[in-house]
Write an enzyme that holds these catalytic residues in place. Structure first.
Site, PDB file in Angstrom:
ATOM      1  N   GLY A   1       0.782  -1.193  -0.161  1.00 11.95           N
ATOM      2  CA  GLY A   1       0.007  -0.014   0.062  1.00 11.95           C
ATOM      3  C   GLY A   1       0.965   1.276   0.048  1.00 11.95           C
ATOM      4  O   GLY A   1       1.982   1.339  -0.658  1.00 11.95           O
ATOM      5  N   SER A   2       0.446   2.442   0.750  1.00 14.35           N
ATOM      6  CA  SER A   2       0.873   3.659   0.644  1.00 14.35           C
ATOM      7  C   SER A   2       2.464   3.197   1.437  1.00 14.35           C
ATOM      8  O   SER A   2       3.265   4.376   1.152  1.00 14.35           O
ATOM      9  CB  SER A   2       0.152   4.656   1.345  1.00 14.35           C
ATOM     10  OG  SER A   2      -0.914   4.516   0.612  1.00 14.35           O
ATOM     11  N   THR A   3       2.884   2.638   2.200  1.00 11.81           N
ATOM     12  CA  THR A   3       4.202   2.385   2.729  1.00 11.81           C
ATOM     13  C   THR A   3       5.201   2.521   1.710  1.00 11.81           C
ATOM     14  O   THR A   3       6.146   2.505   1.881  1.00 11.81           O
ATOM     15  CB  THR A   3       4.069   1.291   3.686  1.00 11.81           C
ATOM     16  OG1 THR A   3       3.849  -0.044   3.177  1.00 11.81           O
ATOM     17  CG2 THR A   3       3.157   1.316   4.784  1.00 11.81           C
ATOM     18  N   PHE A   4       4.760   2.019   0.353  1.00  8.80           N
ATOM     19  CA  PHE A   4       5.535   1.966  -0.763  1.00  8.80           C
ATOM     20  C   PHE A   4       6.241   3.186  -1.474  1.00  8.80           C
ATOM     21  O   PHE A   4       6.935   3.148  -2.032  1.00  8.80           O
ATOM     22  CB  PHE A   4       4.967   0.976  -1.770  1.00  8.80           C
ATOM     23  CG  PHE A   4       5.673   0.459  -2.997  1.00  8.80           C
ATOM     24  CD1 PHE A   4       7.169  -0.335  -2.606  1.00  8.80           C
ATOM     25  CD2 PHE A   4       5.591   0.857  -4.068  1.00  8.80           C
ATOM     26  CE1 PHE A   4       7.697  -0.764  -3.663  1.00  8.80           C
ATOM     27  CE2 PHE A   4       6.275  -0.001  -5.313  1.00  8.80           C
ATOM     28  CZ  PHE A   4       7.538  -0.540  -4.898  1.00  8.80           C
TER      29      PHE A   4
END
Lengths: 378, 629
Positions: B319-322
């Site tokens: 998800g957005s941790t990428f």
């Protein structure tokens, strides 16, 4: 003429002239046996040593009685004794009790008699009696040989039916020795040897599976170390590990940890050699050598053909016990179930051996007695 | 006396002499044979005789303990009391078993088994009636000993994990060797011997196992022991010291609670894992005794996969941790500068497709820092179009994503960072631009493990050093605490200024009031954390659903709910710890994962396990190296 002449020696004279040193050798050998049986029971007189000792005492008394009996009586009794033994052997066939997978014992109620053991002495007596009646050149004639051949073959046939290959072979060998001493010709031995060689392949088919197995095993014991080769292999291990001086009395690891089978009977020599080493084993063989030599010496000194043949024959019989047993436990002969005389636990063998020595002593006491061909005094 | 008699005597003498000669010759042969056996071959037979009577019995070594970083034992050996019965000392086995059953329950089946075993075995061989006795039962048996002839109690060791389920996945468990484990080492074939089946127990099985001692027993032909001749004690297994802080591990497990998920806390300087939680878990003590089929099925068939170590083997879309990885790829490629901003209307149209931002009405003008702190998706749709998937994949692998990190316990999975060639080779279709956009927000093909996420974060905040994760601090005999750093740390080659920018952005996530994890910031004075939230969709939202209103997670069955993620570090000013949190189907990263990360990082900062100096005198490490219970 010796002091006895043709007259009857008195009982006192007989006792005085008895070969007490031979008695001493026998007691010494038997004592080694008691010690080994004591060790076989892990340092206990029960169950073997004590019973063996009482049997030995009975046997020793019988031996002395047999020794004191006039040899002519034995000569006259030869054929009847032989007949009785043959009858007993046949009786084993008919009503013998089963033991160790083969019929060998006759239960007399108080005693388990093994007629095949006694038979060996009977054969020697009968053959000595027979050859006593012939000159050397007469004895070698074929027409005079068929009766002694029957005397030997009849018990062999019965023993083989039990089946007891070991005893049959011992009887055959003792018989052969008697023929040899009695006057059979060399070529006759040659013919028999050739005949046996030809018959072996045929006889092989009649052998029991376990007998064949024993022979295979004997030829290569390592093939089956846990099965039928176990006895020989363990025996060699126990014996070989004894080394020069042995592991000490009661210290034989292989025998005491039960790796060695039948250590109180057929394999008792192995235990002795494990505990006392080469020194002990050779010492015992030397002791046996002395006993054998004694018999031969007596045979040489006898004036009558019967006594000569009897003493020599019994000596050969004793030798065969010793040789076959020791050769067996060392793996140079198949395991045939021959006891070590005077030492192995067992009644009949002990008795037979002692009676045999009684007869040899009787030969000695009556060595100068001349006996005519029909068994009377000259 | 006549001449015929003389002839006969001479003949007899001659033949008897020959016969006697033969006899003595044969006796001499016997003596020769004896000499051969007892002197020449004596050595060989002596050896065979010793082999006959001496039986080697292996003495199983005590298994090494597993200690946490402070020396607190987390896997130990416990006394295992067994009741044995020897039929030779028991006049009536059945009656004794019945009397025994009044003290410890023995049902009919067990009794049948015991009687059968007794019949099958030699009468001096003891048969196990019951293992793992309670101490009270042992005491009662001792009191009743006179009524129980032939019954003995025997003590052996069994593995015990005092923390139960709390560290089950890390430590693993022990079990009887399987056929394929047998190497010919007789130790493995000892009844009751256990080897490491998973986790640390498996990875360090060799040093933990130790070497067997041997007892030389004199036995007789049927195998009965006569006495012990010699005894060589073996070497107990070595202790394995972990980087884990058991207290933090327990907190992490407790904090995850009933959720299905994983938490990994890493020391960003060494790569040592301080906590590595995975829920739900299982009781490793049950494995020591062996599981029943039903117990095994219950574990294996559970949809929340209690047996899987989700921290290292759970693969999730990041998800957005990428987003930091994507941003760094763009910065390093020069596609954007730290000042580049885009306008976010809430979606981006590309050909037929419409790519949505999580914020339905858009973020308006967004710069790089805000794109992270507020997690704007459109910003990333814009930049990934220019960077391309292969450059992103290259940057991702520098941070350890999609790679094998070489963790020192087995079971690690590699995840997936897609490239164009990968898709052609594996799926057999050309890469399409829409997939780049989806990958740009950590969705689609991208899969990562919590272990990779924490490693990514650590590398991002430790100055761009390639740390590698490890769990074993030391394998020791005397409690030497020098931490092994398994691999040389090289730079991952990312511009330090760019990394600073990322850290600044991640700080804004918690510190800026508009940051996605502002609500989950640490409020304890003096403590702080930074990070990035992530919410990974596990289902496709259709256009119709979007138009009719996206269903919230609460309306969906558990397995269709979003994964909640958070990666973070602390303290903000001088980072030392990195964390990754994944809650399977937990909902939003900011509402579910970030609070968990906050609580665990708070406790981490308070305990500050990294301060432990090498060689420090810690409980259990310096003292006697072995303890019974």
């Amino acid at each position: 003429m010796s002091q006895f002449g043709t007259s009857q020696p008195t009982l006192r004279q007989k006792l005085l002239h008895l070969n007490w040193e031979l008695v001493l050798l026998i007691v010494l050998t038997a004592s080694i046996g008691f010690a080994m049986l004591y060790s076989a029971a892990n340092g206990s007189f029960d169950p073997w040593a004590s019973r063996q000792f009482s049997r030995f005492c009975v046997g020793l008394a019988m031996m002395l009685v047999v020794a004191l009996v006039d040899i002519r009586l034995w000569l006259r009794a030869s054929y009847p004794i032989y007949a009785i033994c043959l009858g007993l052997l046949a009786a084993v066939e008919i009503m013998g009790s089963i033991g160790m997978g083969a019929q060998r014992w006759l239960d007399l109620g108080f005693f388990q008699l093994q007629p095949s053991e006694v038979m060996k002495i009977a054969v020697i007596l009968a053959l000595a009696r027979y050859f006593h009646g012939f000159d050397v050149d007469e004895a070698g004639r074929l027409r005079n040989l068929w009766i002694p051949v029957l005397i030997v073959v009849a018990p062999i046939a019965l023993v083989l039916r039990q089946p007891d290959l070991g005893t049959a072979m011992v009887v055959a060998m003792v018989g052969g020795a008697m023929f040899w001493l009695g006057g059979a010709r060399l070529w006759q031995f040659g013919v028999v040897a050739a005949g046996v060689a030809a018959a072996v392949p045929m006889a092989w088919q009649f052998l029991h599976a376990y007998q064949k197995q024993r022979i295979f095993t004997f030829l290569n014991p390592e093939n089956d170390p846990l099965g039928s080769g176990y006895h020989i292999l363990q025996s060699k291990i126990a014996l070989g590990s004894g080394g020069m001086f042995g592991k000490g009395f009661l210290e034989g690891t292989q025998s005491h940890l039960n790796f060695l089978p039948e250590k109180q009977t057929d394999f008792i020599f192995t235990m002795l050699a494990e505990e006392f080493g080469l020194i002990g084993g050779v010492g015992l063989i030397a002791l046996y050598g002395l006993l054998i030599a004694y018999g031969i010496f007596i045979a040489f000194r006898c004036r009558s053909q019967f006594a000569r043949l009897l003493a020599m024959g019994l000596s050969v019989n004793f030798f065969l016990y010793v040789f076959i047993n020791i050769a067996m436990v060392m793996g140079i002969l198949p395991v045939v179930g021959v006891p070590l005389p005077l030492i192995s636990y067992g009644g009949t063998a002990m008795l037979t051996v002692l009676i045999g020595f009684g007869l040899i002593m009787s030969c000695w006491l009556h060595r100068d007695m001349y006996i005519n061909r029909r068994g009377g005094l000259a | 006396m006549n001449s015929r008699d003389n002839d006969r005597q001479r003949f007899f003498t001659r033949r008897a002499a020959l016969l006697a000669g033969g006899q003595f010759g044969l006796l001499a042969a016997l003596v020769g044979r004896m000499y051969y056996l007892q002197v020449v071959e004596s050595e060989r037979y002596h050896m065979l005789a010793e082999e006959n009577r001496i039986n080697m019995r292996l003495l199983p070594p005590s298994r090494g303990r597993i200690l946490d970083r402070f020396g607190v034992p987390v896997a130990i050996n416990e006394q295992n009391y067994r009741v044995l019965i020897k039929s030779e000392n028991t006049p009536d086995v059945s009656a004794v078993l019945d009397r025994l059953a009044m003290i410890i329950p023995i049902n009919a089946d067990e009794k049948t088994r015991i009687l059968k075993e007794i019949r099958r075995k030699k009468k001096f061989v003891p048969v196990t009636v019951r293992e793992f006795l309670e101490w009270e039962d042992v005491a009662r048996l001792e009191v009743n000993a006179p009524d129980l002839p032939g019954v003995t109690i025997d003590v052996s060791e069994r593995r015990f994990y005092p923390n139960g389920i709390a560290a089950a996945h890390v430590l693993g468990y022990v079990g009887a060797p399987r056929r394929e484990d047998l190497t010919g080492d007789p130790l493995l074939e000892l009844p009751g011997f256990r080897i490491g089946r998973s986790g640390v127990e498996r990875a360090f099985d060799k040093p933990l196992r130790g070497t067997a001692g041997a007892s030389q027993l004199e036995v007789n032909a049927v195998g009965r022991v006569i006495r012990e001749l010699d005894r060589q004690e073996g070497d107990a297994g070595r202790d394995v010291v972990l980087t884990m802080d058991m207290a933090l591990q327990r907190s992490a497990m407790r904090r995850l609670g009933d959720e299905s998920g994983a938490v990994v806390v890493m020391d960003i300087e060494t790569g040592g894992l301080i906590a590595q939680a995975s829920t739900p878990s299982f009781d490793p003590n049950a494995f020591t005794e062996g599981l029943s089929n039903a117990q095994w099925r219950a574990l294996a068939d559970n949809e929340r996969a209690p047996l899987r170590n989700k921290a290292i083997a759970g693969e999730y879309a990041p998800g957005s941790t990428f987003k930091m990885v994507v941003a760094l790829a763009a910065l390093e490629e020069g596609v954007i500068t730290p000042k580049t901003s885009f306008f976010c209307p809430g979606h981006l149209e590309l050909g037929d497709g419409k790519f949505h931002c999580w914020k339905r009405h858009g973020h308006g003008h967004v710069d790089l820092v805000r794109s992270i702190s507020e997690s704007c998706d459109v910003y990333y749709y814009e930049i990934v179009r220019k960077v391309g998937i292969d450059k992103i994949a290259e940057m991702a692998s520098r941070f350890g994503l999609g790679t094998d990190l070489g963790l020192d316990v087995p079971g690690e999975r590699t995840g997936l960072v897609p490239t164009k060639s990968w898709k052609r080779a594996v799926i057999g279709q050309p890469w399409v631009l829409g997939e780049t956009l989806v990958a740009g927000i950590g969705q689609g093909f991208v899969l990562t493990t919590p272990l990779q996420l924490v490693t990514m974060t650590a590398r991002m905040v430790n100055g761009g050093k390639a740390v590698f994760p490890h769990i074993a601090r030391d394998v020791t005999r005397r409690g030497d605490l020098t931490e092994r750093v398994p691999r040389e740390q090289v730079s991952i080659g990312v511009d330090a200024g760019h990394l600073d920018l990322m850290m600044k952005a991640m700080a804004e996530v918690t510190l800026d009031p508009r940051g996605t994890a502002h609500a989950a910031r640490i409020k304890v004075p003096g403590l702080s954390m930074a990070g990035k939230t992530g919410t990974a969709q596990v289902r496709r939202i259709t256009r119709r659903e979007r138009e009719g209103g996206v269903r919230t997670n609460d309306e969906l069955p558990w397995r269709f709910r979003d994964h909640a993620l958070f990666v973070g570090y602390a303290p903000v000013e001088k980072p030392r710890y990195a964390i990754a949190v994944v809650v399977e189907h937990g909902g939003g990263g900011s509402s579910v994962a970030a609070p968990i990360a906050r609580d665990i990082l708070t406790e981490t900062l308070e305990r500050d396990p990294a301060k432990l100096a090498p060689g420090a005198d810690v409980a259990g490490l310096r003292g006697p190296s072995r303890q019974g219970t």
